[in-house]
Design an enzyme around this catalytic site. Sequence first.
Site, PDB file in Angstrom:
ATOM      1  N   PHE A 197       0.779  -1.199  -0.058  1.00 26.76           N
ATOM      2  CA  PHE A 197      -0.042  -0.034  -0.042  1.00 26.76           C
ATOM      3  C   PHE A 197       1.109   1.173   0.101  1.00 26.76           C
ATOM      4  CE2 PHE A 197      -3.198  -3.122   1.658  1.00 26.76           C
ATOM      5  CZ  PHE A 197      -4.316  -2.552   0.605  1.00 26.76           C
TER       6      PHE A 197
ATOM      7  N   PHE B 148      12.920  -0.536   4.550  1.00 24.71           N
ATOM      8  CA  PHE B 148      13.774  -1.364   5.111  1.00 24.71           C
ATOM      9  C   PHE B 148      13.906  -2.353   3.770  1.00 24.71           C
ATOM     10  CE2 PHE B 148      15.651  -4.223   8.230  1.00 24.71           C
ATOM     11  CZ  PHE B 148      16.673  -3.234   8.740  1.00 24.71           C
ATOM     12  N   GLU B 149      15.139  -2.311   3.287  1.00 22.18           N
ATOM     13  CA  GLU B 149      15.085  -3.244   2.119  1.00 22.18           C
ATOM     14  C   GLU B 149      16.688  -3.508   1.856  1.00 22.18           C
ATOM     15  OE1 GLU B 149      12.714  -4.542   0.711  1.00 22.18           O
ATOM     16  OE2 GLU B 149      10.985  -3.345   0.972  1.00 22.18           O
TER      17      GLU B 149
ATOM     18  N   ASP C 149      16.152   1.844   8.835  1.00 18.99           N
ATOM     19  CA  ASP C 149      15.361   1.421   9.999  1.00 18.99           C
ATOM     20  C   ASP C 149      14.442   2.708  10.261  1.00 18.99           C
ATOM     21  OD1 ASP C 149      13.874   0.657  11.931  1.00 18.99           O
ATOM     22  OD2 ASP C 149      15.374   0.033  13.120  1.00 18.99           O
TER      23      ASP C 149
ATOM     24  N   TYR D  22      -8.173 -12.113  12.533  1.00 17.12           N
ATOM     25  CA  TYR D  22      -7.738 -10.802  12.645  1.00 17.12           C
ATOM     26  C   TYR D  22      -8.391  -9.764  13.667  1.00 17.12           C
ATOM     27  CZ  TYR D  22      -5.151  -7.007  10.347  1.00 17.12           C
ATOM     28  OH  TYR D  22      -4.307  -6.142   9.976  1.00 17.12           O
TER      29      TYR D  22
ATOM     30  N   VAL E 190      -3.154  -9.507  -1.476  1.00 18.07           N
ATOM     31  CA  VAL E 190      -1.967 -10.291  -1.260  1.00 18.07           C
ATOM     32  C   VAL E 190      -0.719  -9.312  -1.256  1.00 18.07           C
ATOM     33  CG1 VAL E 190      -0.137 -11.998  -2.349  1.00 18.07           C
ATOM     34  CG2 VAL E 190      -2.784 -12.250  -2.516  1.00 18.07           C
TER      35      VAL E 190
HETATM   36  P1  NAI Z   1       4.144  -4.607   2.873  1.00 19.24           P
HETATM   37  O1  NAI Z   1       5.104  -5.598   3.458  1.00 19.24           O
HETATM   38  O2  NAI Z   1       3.925  -4.850   1.459  1.00 19.24           O
HETATM   39  O3  NAI Z   1       4.923  -3.259   3.016  1.00 19.24           O
HETATM   40  C1  NAI Z   1       5.804  -2.798   4.333  1.00 19.24           C
HETATM   41  C2  NAI Z   1       6.586  -1.659   4.160  1.00 19.24           C
HETATM   42  O4  NAI Z   1       7.138  -1.397   5.412  1.00 19.24           O
HETATM   43  C3  NAI Z   1       7.578  -1.884   3.216  1.00 19.24           C
HETATM   44  O5  NAI Z   1       7.911  -0.674   2.494  1.00 19.24           O
HETATM   45  C4  NAI Z   1       8.986  -2.104   4.237  1.00 19.24           C
HETATM   46  O6  NAI Z   1      10.061  -1.894   3.578  1.00 19.24           O
HETATM   47  C5  NAI Z   1       8.520  -0.981   5.343  1.00 19.24           C
HETATM   48  N1  NAI Z   1       9.317  -1.589   6.538  1.00 19.24           N
HETATM   49  C6  NAI Z   1       9.150  -2.537   7.151  1.00 19.24           C
HETATM   50  N2  NAI Z   1       9.843  -2.527   8.498  1.00 19.24           N
HETATM   51  C7  NAI Z   1      10.570  -1.094   8.410  1.00 19.24           C
HETATM   52  C8  NAI Z   1      11.419  -0.598   9.051  1.00 19.24           C
HETATM   53  N3  NAI Z   1      11.763  -1.153  10.205  1.00 19.24           N
HETATM   54  N4  NAI Z   1      11.953   0.676   8.639  1.00 19.24           N
HETATM   55  C9  NAI Z   1      11.497   1.120   7.562  1.00 19.24           C
HETATM   56  N5  NAI Z   1      10.636   0.467   6.881  1.00 19.24           N
HETATM   57  C10 NAI Z   1      10.086  -0.715   7.257  1.00 19.24           C
HETATM   58  O7  NAI Z   1       2.890  -4.409   3.801  1.00 19.24           O
HETATM   59  P2  NAI Z   1       1.570  -3.738   3.264  1.00 19.24           P
HETATM   60  O8  NAI Z   1       0.495  -4.972   3.127  1.00 19.24           O
HETATM   61  O9  NAI Z   1       1.515  -2.859   2.511  1.00 19.24           O
HETATM   62  O10 NAI Z   1       0.985  -3.098   4.833  1.00 19.24           O
HETATM   63  C11 NAI Z   1       1.188  -1.594   4.999  1.00 19.24           C
HETATM   64  C12 NAI Z   1      -0.032  -1.523   5.881  1.00 19.24           C
HETATM   65  O11 NAI Z   1      -1.240  -1.629   5.326  1.00 19.24           O
HETATM   66  C13 NAI Z   1      -0.009  -2.156   7.132  1.00 19.24           C
HETATM   67  O12 NAI Z   1      -0.320  -1.268   8.016  1.00 19.24           O
HETATM   68  C14 NAI Z   1      -1.068  -3.133   7.018  1.00 19.24           C
HETATM   69  O13 NAI Z   1      -1.360  -3.694   8.159  1.00 19.24           O
HETATM   70  C15 NAI Z   1      -2.001  -2.324   6.099  1.00 19.24           C
HETATM   71  N6  NAI Z   1      -3.071  -3.308   5.352  1.00 19.24           N
HETATM   72  C16 NAI Z   1      -2.594  -4.239   4.573  1.00 19.24           C
HETATM   73  C17 NAI Z   1      -3.695  -4.961   4.054  1.00 19.24           C
HETATM   74  C18 NAI Z   1      -3.419  -6.289   3.323  1.00 19.24           C
HETATM   75  O14 NAI Z   1      -4.177  -7.025   2.879  1.00 19.24           O
HETATM   76  N7  NAI Z   1      -1.999  -6.462   2.782  1.00 19.24           N
HETATM   77  C19 NAI Z   1      -5.089  -4.616   4.321  1.00 19.24           C
HETATM   78  C20 NAI Z   1      -5.523  -3.485   4.737  1.00 19.24           C
HETATM   79  C21 NAI Z   1      -4.467  -2.907   5.602  1.00 19.24           C
END
Ligand code: NAI
Length: 400
Positions: free
Chosen positions: A53, A75-76, A112, A237, A276
């Site tokens: 997102f 964080f990559e 981080d 959840y 996903v």
């Molecule tokens: P994702 O795993 O695709 O993205 C996570 C991001 O956080 C990445 O850019 C990663 O590099 C960054 N990150 C993680 N740890 C870090 C750190 N220590 N320092 C800097 N960057 C860091 O995850 P996604 O699914 O996009 O999740 C984002 C938000 O959306 C979360 O709050 C999640 O709960 C929410 N969300 C996700 C849904 C889903 O179905 N995937 C549905 C609704 C909400």
Amino acid sequence: MIIKPIVKGVVARNAHPTGCKQAIINQINYVKTEEPIVNGAKKVLILGASSGFGLASRISLAFGGASADTIGVSFERGPNDKGIGTAGWYNNIFFREEAEKQGLIAKNFVGDAFSSKTRGQVINYIKSEFGGKLDLVIYSLATGVRPNPVTGELWRSSIKTIGEPFTGQTINIETDTMEQMTVATATEEEIDSTEKVMGGDDWTSWIEILSEAGVLNTGCKTLAYSYIGAKSTYPIYHQGTLGRAKMHLHKTADTLNCKLAKISGTAHVAVCKALVTKASVYIPAFSPYILALYKVMKRKGLHEGCIEQMQRLFTQRVFGPDTAIPVDNQRLIRIDDWELDDSVQNEVDELIAKISPDNFSLIGDYQGYKTDFMQLNGFELPGVDYQAGIDLDSLCQLQP
Ligand code: NAI
């Protein structure tokens, strides 16, 4: 070098840079043809910008009508002698390249987000090179650990139930199988730690530090993303540890909203659709729901990926036609409305009841689930020549 996907369980161990570039271009092309964002934010900080997102938000705001300059924190891992690096690493690079072609600023900080070093670097950059002020801060981190800012000790999140254990099915992408598993109940300590990692504490501390540094513009907005989901997923959840953390995030939005009032700013949580992503495939016993949801929403022509969700969020809600951002009675922005539509959920419930380890790939949308997962990591994108050799030395020259 030819790169073939390596998947262990639900984790991709490598990525395909050309495919990642194609995925960025596809998302850019999508938002360029959609209804544009009007009067959108111009200076945006995205925490968690490299995938899911957060990345879709960045692409939407830069290319979907607002022409926003963006700072992305993520964080990559880049390429080294042990591996090719992560998809997010390449997403950062190729997003920046495309944004710069359009004359937009796209600054990446790979580090981080919890550390004071990263915060200091971001603030210095905003003051010295980004024009000094932010119009929008997006909090889209998804992680399993966060250090306690005082002691440095790590809090670890646990994806567990609260109350009763839950037995359900989980997909193993590596073996294309569905396996039964029981999600255990969390202890009080695990509930608290999950709230510390995925709740609103860190969002608050970012907004406070940015506010103290004087880099929030008048009218600055901040947004974080959440999930509530359908009743069938509540045990794992909404009523589990993750849901508890999200409740904390929702309360945090109200507190931040009051604090930001002094600069006419706002804080909101946007509740998004189940999709996903690198983070969501980890959630145990959640996959039958996504398989059924994808199947039903695609059949009804209602399916959206991250980019479609974010473009709709910004055009219809955050910078929508209404003078105030439309919210529900909990002050939440609902972009999960199509997912939770009764006609969708009735069919999803019927389908979930039929899904079993023998038939999940036939009656659920396993193909769509797996393709999304592969494409997140740059594989299986139409038009990419996966037989073309990749030169590791030139990849190592690319910097975020
Ligand atoms: P994702 O795993 O695709 O993205 C996570 C991001 O956080 C990445 O850019 C990663 O590099 C960054 N990150 C993680 N740890 C870090 C750190 N220590 N320092 C800097 N960057 C860091 O995850 P996604 O699914 O996009 O999740 C984002 C938000 O959306 C979360 O709050 C999640 O709960 C929410 N969300 C996700 C849904 C889903 O179905 N995937 C549905 C609704 C909400």
